[in-house]
Design an enzyme around this catalytic site. Structure first.
Site, PDB file in Angstrom:
ATOM      1  N   GLU A 187       0.879  -1.155   0.000  1.00  0.00           N
ATOM      2  CA  GLU A 187       0.000   0.000   0.000  1.00  0.00           C
ATOM      3  C   GLU A 187       0.924   1.214   0.000  1.00  0.00           C
ATOM      4  O   GLU A 187       1.601   1.495   0.992  1.00  0.00           O
ATOM      5  CB  GLU A 187      -0.798  -0.053   1.301  1.00  0.00           C
TER       6      GLU A 187
ATOM      7  N   ASP B 275      -4.742   9.144  10.453  1.00  0.00           N
ATOM      8  CA  ASP B 275      -3.474   8.562  10.890  1.00  0.00           C
ATOM      9  C   ASP B 275      -3.048   9.032  12.261  1.00  0.00           C
ATOM     10  O   ASP B 275      -3.236  10.188  12.630  1.00  0.00           O
ATOM     11  CB  ASP B 275      -2.382   8.892   9.871  1.00  0.00           C
TER      12      ASP B 275
END
Lengths: 271, 449
Positions: free
Chosen positions: A49, A60
């Site tokens: 990814e 995140d």
């Protein structure tokens, strides 16, 4: 069959889950990040990814933020991402881009799809783009024969699970916990429940689609646990950690080897 | 413009309901929801609860009572004749949101969202803030309603705005300094979203402006539209006519949407948003999102934003903490694109000139945010001439800006300026000469933050 789905099926054929490694382009610099991705593949990752740096990565946690912040400040852009896509493909893994939506929109949705396909990318994971807002991306990814991976979450209703899996191609990304990326001591019970509910939604559509689990997996034991109920194990923060700690590509390779052992020791019954 | 805004049959007494957004939160191509799937359920819950609440007579009554007895609504209209002598002779009326409890329009929205939080059974609120005005308003509403409150604020801003940090803590809120990214408002918003996605079972996000994912732009507008609803009725009553133009500063845009909304259907009334141009839009150091930005996605919605060629958000610059935001609410982008509202840049220097003028001609110290709207009316008045009737939203008062203004005008170094009790807490004195940029106080999503 899509490149992502094919690779996950191949892992399934070996009675194991697929290992999906996340690394952002541009940390600590573009070349070193690409070297880390190649090391992740050599260590056993099936799919990489490839993270597009973004200034406002709302999903995140602190580790990934710190790394992408460096890349953003260095001006890393889609050209660098496409170079990483080519390198990962050459190393023998399936490259899939992970991007918040604005960098894609700014680059141009059709141009992104065309260039990604030309570079050998399988498709893209879009953590802040829900299918409801994805008309342009669905059209562009269809035209370029790219996979598109949307996320499901423990809070998703059954109706949303059904509509989201219908929009997915390649696999479905099950975000295992309510929260942001980061390593956790234990794998949440919510993950297995979510995978089960997602599989029911997929069964309703009549078209098979793998379900991969991300958020919180950091070592081989946890990978084994998730591999017991999911088709693929997605690891992000733990891959970035060795780079932040200065262990470089070698540290990434060691982690990949540990995780690759994990996905081969499925803790529960295979799905 | 000198034509009367009154149609032959006279203006409607009750303004029409807005025709947008659509059911999924789109204002034309703008708005929508660009958030992780994990937040969709919470946004749906909020949307449903809000739609039910706004037609519930008990809520409408409770909200109206709070606005009257707690905030002090309706806020008055003040005609500023001495100030207007510098506006080409046009008549200038101020809508006095600076007189609200907590000192700005921000309280209008947080009271509504705090009531909503109780209705959906959550016990904790979170908020982002830059200079601290929205954080203070949220902490205030949380104290009033017995909710626990956490406010995210860029580390840099907590240092510069120690007074507002102290106010929030006195009100019982937890203030968390944000050390990620640029350590300013946009990162405080990111951090608040991260908290929300993690704690959504117990927590409601009280967003401070008309930006963010649906339903925030529409909901915050609806809580702020009382400004324009009151002003429109007040003007009809005292002047027998509508104004020729309505002016307001625009950061995220909540005070502007608040005063514009009632007038949107009145096509002869010009709606003018004043954006913070900082050092000037051509210098690149500004916060004029519509004037100098491009459409994109930030903080959950599509709108104009300041971004580079890679789609990375560019840091904004303004002397005004509350306008210093690289995005803008999607409804403003829409009003711009359909030509219903105009957006004009105002530099730091122009805003501070207007700030000083209002202080000295009217005895009103405005927030520096609102001073951008005052600079806009000085320019517009000269353009349209003496027959015009111009309405300005004075969105907040300037107590929080006393030190910034003292530095800007060189009223002496810090030791010589006594900003008054409570305004001189433990901020670190700046060594040596103080420039305009050092006087930049912080950031917030929307005006008066």
């Amino acid at each position: 069959m899509s490149a992502l789905q094919q690779r996950i099926a191949a892992a399934h054929g070996e009675d194991r889950a697929a290992l999906i490694a996340y690394l952002p382009v541009g940390y600590p610099d573009v070349d070193a990040s690409i070297a880390a991705m190649v090391a992740a593949v050599e260590g056993g990752a099936d799919i990489v990814e490839i993270g597009v740096p973004y200034s406002d990565p709302g999903m995140d946690g602190p580790v990934i933020q710190e790394a992408v912040d460096v890349a953003v400040r260095a001006g890393v852009g889609m050209r660098d991402v496409l170079r990483a896509v080519e390198a990962v493909a050459a190393a023998g893994a399936v490259p899939v881009v992970m991007s918040y939506w604005n960098p894609v929109e700014r680059y141009g949705v059709d141009r992104f799809a065309t260039d990604l396909a030309a570079a050998g990318g399988a498709g893209a994971i879009t953590p802040d783009l829900i299918p409801d807002e994805a008309g342009a991306w669905i059209a562009a990814s269809d035209a370029a024969a790219l996979d598109r991976v949307f996320l499901v979450a423990p809070s998703s209703t059954d109706a949303r699970l059904r509509s989201t899996v219908r929009a997915c191609r390649g696999f479905v990304y099950a975000a295992s916990t309510m929260g942001v990326t980061g390593t956790r001591a234990t794998v949440s019970d919510a993950a297995e429940r979510l995978v089960g509910r997602t599989r029911e939604a997929i069964a309703d559509t009549g078209v098979p689609l793998p379900v991969c689990v991300g958020l919180g997996v950091s070592n081989g034991d946890q990978a084994a646990e998730v591999a017991g109920f999911a088709d693929g194990v997605i690891v992000g923060t733990a891959y970035v950690r060795p780079l932040l700690d200065g262990e470089g590509a070698e540290g990434v390779r060691r982690l990949s080897e540990d995780l690759a052992r994990g996905v081969r020791q499925r803790a529960g019954a295979p799905a | 413009m000198t034509t009367s805004a009154v149609s032959p049959t006279g203006p409607r007494l009750v303004p029409a309901a807005p025709a947008w957004p659509d059911a999924t939160g789109h204002f034309g191509v703008f708005g929508g929801r660009f958030v992780p799937e994990a937040l969709i359920a919470a946004l749906d819950e909020l949307t449903e609860a809000y739609e039910a609440m706004k037609v519930d007579p008990a809520f409408v009554e409770e909200f109206a009572t709070l606005q009257r007895d707690y905030t002090g609504r309706p806020s008055p209209i003040t005609e500023v004749r001495r100030f207007a002598e510098h506006c080409g002779g046009a008549r200038v009326l101020l809508k006095r949101e600076d007189l609200n409890h907590t000192g700005s329009h921000k309280i209008n929205n947080v009271l509504g969202q705090a009531l909503l939080t109780k209705r959906i059974g959550k016990s904790r609120v979170i908020a982002e803030t830059g200079a601290g005005q929205h954080g203070v308003a949220t902490a205030t509403a949380a104290a009033l309603m017995g909710l626990s409150c956490t406010v995210y604020m860029g580390e840099e801003d907590t240092r510069r705005q120690a007074l507002n940090v102290a106010r929030m803590r006195l009100l019982g809120a937890e203030v968390i300094p944000v050390t990620t990214g640029s350590r300013t408002l946009k990162d405080a918003i990111n951090e608040a979203f991260r908290d929300w996605v993690t704690n959504v079972e117990t927590t409601n996000y009280v967003f401070g402006t008309v930006a963010g994912p649906h339903p925030f732009p529409a909901m915050v507008r609806d809580f702020q539209r009382v400004i324009g609803d009151e002003a429109r009725a007040q003007l009809l009553e005292r002047e027998g006519r509508l104004p020729d133009a309505v002016l307001a500063c625009v950061g995220g845009g909540s005070n502007a949407i608040g005063i514009f909304t009632a007038f949107v259907p009145d096509e002869d009334v010009r709606l003018i948003g004043l954006e913070a141009a900082g050092d000037g839009v051509d210098t690149g150091r500004h916060a004029a999102t519509i004037t100098g930005g491009t459409p994109g996605v930030l903080h959950g919605a599509r709108s104009y934003l300041l971004q580079d060629e890679n789609g990375q958000t560019i840091e904004s610059h303004s002397i005004s903490a509350g306008l210093d935001y690289p995005g803008v609410g999607p409804e403003h982008s829409y009003l711009h694109d359909i030509g219903r509202a105009e957006y004009r840049p105002v530099t730091d220097a122009e805003a501070m000139e207007a700030f000083a003028l209002l202080c000295r001609t009217e005895g009103i110290i405005p927030a520096i945010e609102s001073a951008h709207a005052l600079a806009g009316v000085m320019r517009l008045g000269r353009e349209v001439g003496p027959d015009a009737l111009l309405l300005v939203n004075l969105s907040g008062r300037g107590d929080k800006d006393v030190e910034t203004a003292s530095r800007w005008f060189g009223l002496g170094d810090r030791e010589e300026v006594d900003p008054g009790p409570g305004l001189d807490t433990d901020q670190q004195p700046t060594e040596g000469a103080v420039t305009n940029h050092e006087a930049v106080a912080g950031h917030d999503a929307g005006e008066q933050a």
